[in-house]
Design an enzyme around this catalytic site. Structure first.
Site, PDB file in Angstrom:
ATOM      1  N   ASP A  82       0.859  -1.171   0.000  1.00  0.00           N
ATOM      2  CA  ASP A  82       0.000   0.000   0.000  1.00  0.00           C
ATOM      3  C   ASP A  82       0.907   1.236   0.000  1.00  0.00           C
ATOM      4  OD1 ASP A  82      -2.297   1.662   0.422  1.00  0.00           O
ATOM      5  OD2 ASP A  82      -1.832   1.707   2.557  1.00  0.00           O
ATOM      6  N   ASP A  84      -0.267   5.068   0.948  1.00  0.00           N
ATOM      7  CA  ASP A  84      -0.535   6.069   1.974  1.00  0.00           C
ATOM      8  C   ASP A  84      -0.439   5.479   3.378  1.00  0.00           C
ATOM      9  OD1 ASP A  84      -0.981   8.008   0.048  1.00  0.00           O
ATOM     10  OD2 ASP A  84      -3.140   7.672  -0.018  1.00  0.00           O
ATOM     11  N   ARG A 127     -15.239  12.094  -1.362  1.00  0.00           N
ATOM     12  CA  ARG A 127     -14.140  13.011  -1.037  1.00  0.00           C
ATOM     13  C   ARG A 127     -13.632  13.745  -2.271  1.00  0.00           C
ATOM     14  NH1 ARG A 127     -10.157   8.983   1.749  1.00  0.00           N
ATOM     15  NH2 ARG A 127     -11.353   7.538   0.468  1.00  0.00           N
ATOM     16  N   SER A 170      -2.273   1.157  -4.710  1.00  0.00           N
ATOM     17  CA  SER A 170      -2.884   2.123  -3.793  1.00  0.00           C
ATOM     18  C   SER A 170      -4.307   2.470  -4.189  1.00  0.00           C
ATOM     19  CB  SER A 170      -2.028   3.399  -3.785  1.00  0.00           C
ATOM     20  OG  SER A 170      -2.655   4.428  -3.048  1.00  0.00           O
ATOM     21  N   ASN A 241      -8.896  -1.401   3.429  1.00  0.00           N
ATOM     22  CA  ASN A 241      -8.748  -1.640   1.998  1.00  0.00           C
ATOM     23  C   ASN A 241      -7.634  -2.644   1.694  1.00  0.00           C
ATOM     24  OD1 ASN A 241      -9.748  -0.987  -0.572  1.00  0.00           O
ATOM     25  ND2 ASN A 241      -8.087   0.461  -0.950  1.00  0.00           N
TER      26      ASN A 241
END
Length: 294
Positions: A82, A84, A127, A170, A241
């Site tokens: 991943d 972030d 978002r 990601s 996730n």
């Protein structure tokens, strides 16, 4: 079947002493204590996986990560990471939002999504829609402030140096994964595409959304391309996730994970850096490549 128990200490909180390592080995009825890095990382063989929470309780070190993996096939042929809060220290979407004066509002949605409280794709669309009209210069300004998590550069350099396929996958955006992959040397990168009209963000993200299922699919695909089983893969991430790929990988490690992930993944980095993923695979510190961040 034999297993390996790996102890990795945060040296800033004090050394892993021979007495501590021996105590851990004896508690687990282990054998063949071996040091991967003096005062930092040691391992031993056990026949039955120990309860890592109980093991940590018998040790005096307060900043120690414990990993348990199968003895056979420790070094992995595929890494899926991943981005972030795993490879980079920030949540890039939250940082973009700061330039629209919406960081606190968007970060709250991010936190709920990462803890599995709301659907990822729905949260992402919501978002991104809030950023409609934001000048695309915010992306470059966000990138200029990005910092890598400790050990990231060494992790990728070492695994690539020993022939592994490394992938950055990601739920964030290709604008950033492309740059991170180029900087650190990932073989491939995949993420979502943030849409713009040439000057501002449109408030949309290209479909389909790269979500937890896409991360798992990438792990499976890369294993097939390498001609290896999922047992020969390593995955690392921190949010809901990432959970599917962490559970499917031969070695799935939660990195400073959100509660929903920490509750379901036993191998966790909580006190040390990403080089612990190398120790968990049996790489001694002497084999590390690139900058050796601690």
């Amino acid at each position: 079947m034999s297993y390996i128990v790996i102890l990795v200490a945060n040296r800033q909180a004090g050394p892993l002493t021979p007495a501590m390592a021996a105590r851990a080995r004896d508690f687990c009825a282990g054998q063949h204590l071996n040091w991967l890095s003096p005062a930092q990382a040691a391992e031993f063989i056990v026949s039955t996986p120990p309860d890592t929470a109980q093991l940590q309780m018998v040790l005096e070190h307060k900043a120690l990560d414990v990993f348990v993996t199968k003895f056979r096939g420790r070094r992995k042929a595929v890494l899926v990471a991943d981005m972030d809060s795993t490879i980079v220290t920030a949540e890039t979407l939250d940082e973009i939002a700061a330039f629209a004066g919406l960081k606190e509002q968007i970060a709250a949605i991010t936190a709920r999504s990462m803890n599995g409280e709301i659907d990822f794709a729905t949260a992402l669309r919501e978002r991104v829609a809030m950023l409609k009209g934001l000048d695309i210069s915010a992306l470059e300004r966000t990138w200029s402030a990005i910092e890598f998590c400790p050990g990231a550069r060494t992790l990728i350099a070492t695994m690539r140096g020993f022939g592994a396929t490394t992938a950055l996958v990601s739920g964030g955006f290709t604008y950033f994964t492309a740059r991170v992959a180029a900087e650190l040397g990932f073989d491939i990168h995949r993420a979502n595409t943030l849409l713009d009209n040439g000057s501002t963000l449109t408030g949309e993200v290209a479909e389909p959304i790269l979500d937890r299922n896409a991360k798992l699919a990438t792990l499976t695909e890369l294993a097939e391309k390498r001609g290896v089983k999922l047992a020969a893969t390593l995955a690392v991430g921190d949010g809901a996730n990432d959970l599917a790929m962490l559970q499917a990988a031969g070695l799935g490690v939660a990195y400073h994970a959100k509660p929903v992930v920490a509750a379901q993944v036993s191998n966790r980095i909580e006190h040390t850096c990403l080089t612990s993923l190398l120790f968990a695979q049996g790489y001694p510190a002497s084999a590390f490549k690139g900058d050796t961040e601690s």
